[in-house]
Scaffold this motif. Structure first.
Motif, short mmCIF file in Angstrom:
data_model
loop_
_atom_site.label_atom_id
_atom_site.label_comp_id
_atom_site.label_asym_id
_atom_site.label_seq_id
_atom_site.Cartn_x
_atom_site.Cartn_y
_atom_site.Cartn_z
N UNK A 24 -33.56 12.67 26.78
CA UNK A 24 -34.70 13.47 27.23
C UNK A 24 -35.27 14.28 26.07
N UNK A 25 -34.39 14.89 25.27
CA UNK A 25 -34.85 15.68 24.13
C UNK A 25 -35.61 14.82 23.13
N UNK A 26 -35.10 13.62 22.88
CA UNK A 26 -35.77 12.72 21.94
C UNK A 26 -37.13 12.27 22.48
N UNK A 27 -37.15 11.91 23.74
CA UNK A 27 -38.41 11.44 24.34
C UNK A 27 -39.46 12.55 24.36
N UNK A 28 -39.05 13.74 24.77
CA UNK A 28 -40.00 14.85 24.85
C UNK A 28 -40.57 15.19 23.48
N UNK A 29 -39.69 15.23 22.47
CA UNK A 29 -40.15 15.57 21.12
C UNK A 29 -41.08 14.49 20.58
N UNK A 30 -40.71 13.23 20.77
CA UNK A 30 -41.52 12.13 20.24
C UNK A 30 -42.90 12.10 20.89
N UNK A 31 -42.94 12.22 22.20
CA UNK A 31 -44.23 12.18 22.91
C UNK A 31 -45.11 13.37 22.55
N UNK A 32 -44.50 14.54 22.46
CA UNK A 32 -45.30 15.73 22.17
C UNK A 32 -45.83 15.71 20.74
N UNK A 33 -44.96 15.38 19.80
CA UNK A 33 -45.38 15.38 18.40
C UNK A 33 -46.45 14.33 18.13
N UNK A 34 -46.34 13.18 18.78
CA UNK A 34 -47.31 12.11 18.53
C UNK A 34 -48.65 12.36 19.22
N UNK A 35 -48.65 13.13 20.30
CA UNK A 35 -49.89 13.33 21.05
C UNK A 35 -50.56 14.67 20.80
N UNK A 36 -49.78 15.70 20.47
CA UNK A 36 -50.34 17.05 20.37
C UNK A 36 -50.42 17.59 18.95
N UNK A 37 -49.63 17.07 18.04
CA UNK A 37 -49.55 17.67 16.71
C UNK A 37 -50.51 17.09 15.67
N UNK A 57 -44.40 25.31 21.19
CA UNK A 57 -43.76 24.26 21.98
C UNK A 57 -42.99 23.30 21.08
N UNK A 58 -43.57 22.94 19.94
CA UNK A 58 -42.89 22.05 19.00
C UNK A 58 -41.61 22.69 18.47
N UNK A 59 -41.66 23.99 18.19
CA UNK A 59 -40.47 24.69 17.72
C UNK A 59 -39.40 24.73 18.81
N UNK A 60 -39.82 24.88 20.06
CA UNK A 60 -38.86 24.90 21.16
C UNK A 60 -38.18 23.53 21.31
N UNK A 61 -38.96 22.46 21.17
CA UNK A 61 -38.38 21.12 21.24
C UNK A 61 -37.41 20.88 20.09
N UNK A 62 -37.75 21.42 18.93
CA UNK A 62 -36.87 21.28 17.77
C UNK A 62 -35.57 22.04 17.99
N UNK A 63 -35.66 23.24 18.55
CA UNK A 63 -34.45 24.02 18.82
C UNK A 63 -33.55 23.28 19.80
N UNK A 64 -34.15 22.60 20.75
CA UNK A 64 -33.35 21.84 21.71
C UNK A 64 -32.58 20.72 21.02
#
Length: 206
Positions: A24-37, A57-64
């Motif tokens: 879940x952490x990998x999927x959330x980070x990958x989808x967010x970084x590719x679509x929002x960053x 949000x990106x920092x929060x995903x990274x902390x996770x």
């Protein structure tokens, strides 16, 4: 299937909940970084203020990711230290002898004072390993299953060999059957698959 990548990466067979949390952490980070960053590639001095929430949000995903990966990296670091001792330590059934993290722990950077990788750098590399391995692993396994379906005689032979390794009980083989599958089935798949691909490419240009 993702659990195999986690095992290869960290050298530890984790329970289902832990594997799912990493997925879940990998999927959330990958989808967010590719679509929002990607927006930060344009006028970053301005966009970092306009889209501050995205950075948070990106920092929060990274902390996770750090919360999930760093304890596993530290556990592997301690395992290597204990294994390097005079007496060593009996290996747990859930622990594999080699892992991707082992190679990262051995790396020294000669251009930077011969220092080892930091935890942050290792988390980056582990994340890349898990992301990059997903499609290739699933493709290889799909190809294995397709070939077994197309060749019932090979399927029967494989079934007999697995029974011989597990004693016919459907379990109890432990690491032995995993090592056999990795060395036999996976190795043969890579050999044949690469061979076929190269011949198909050559045929297209002939």
């Amino acid at each position: 299937m993702f659990c195999l990548l986690v095992l290869m990466c960290f050298g530890e067979r984790l329970d289902e909940d832990a594997v799912r949390a990493i997925a879940v952490a990998q999927r959330d980070a990958l989808l967010y970084l590719s679509s929002k960053m990607p927006v930060f590639a344009f006028f970053p001095a301005v966009t970092k203020h306009l889209f501050r929430g995205r950075l948070q949000k990106a920092h929060a995903l990274r902390r996770r990711q750090m919360e999930l990966f760093v304890p596993l990296i530290n556990a592997r670091r301690e395992y290597k230290k204990r294994q390097g001792g005079a007496d060593g330590e009996p290996k747990k059934e859930t622990t594999f002898e080699h892992s991707y993290v082992d190679t990262l722990l051995d790396i020294k950077l000669p251009d930077d004072g011969n220092r080892p990788l930091t935890d942050d750098e290792m988390v980056n590399l582990c994340s890349e390993f898990l992301n990059a391995g997903t499609d290739t692993t699933s493709t290889a396994l799909q190809w294995i299953m397709a070939e077994l379906v197309k060749n019932p005689s090979i399927q029967a032979k494989l079934h007999d060999e697995i029974k011989s390794k597990t004693g016919g009980g459907g379990g109890g083989g432990g690491g032995g059957i995993v090592d056999w599958c990795r060395g036999c089935t996976s190795g043969e798949t890579k050999r044949l698959y690469i061979y076929r691909e190269s011949h198909q490419v050559n045929a297209e240009y002939d």
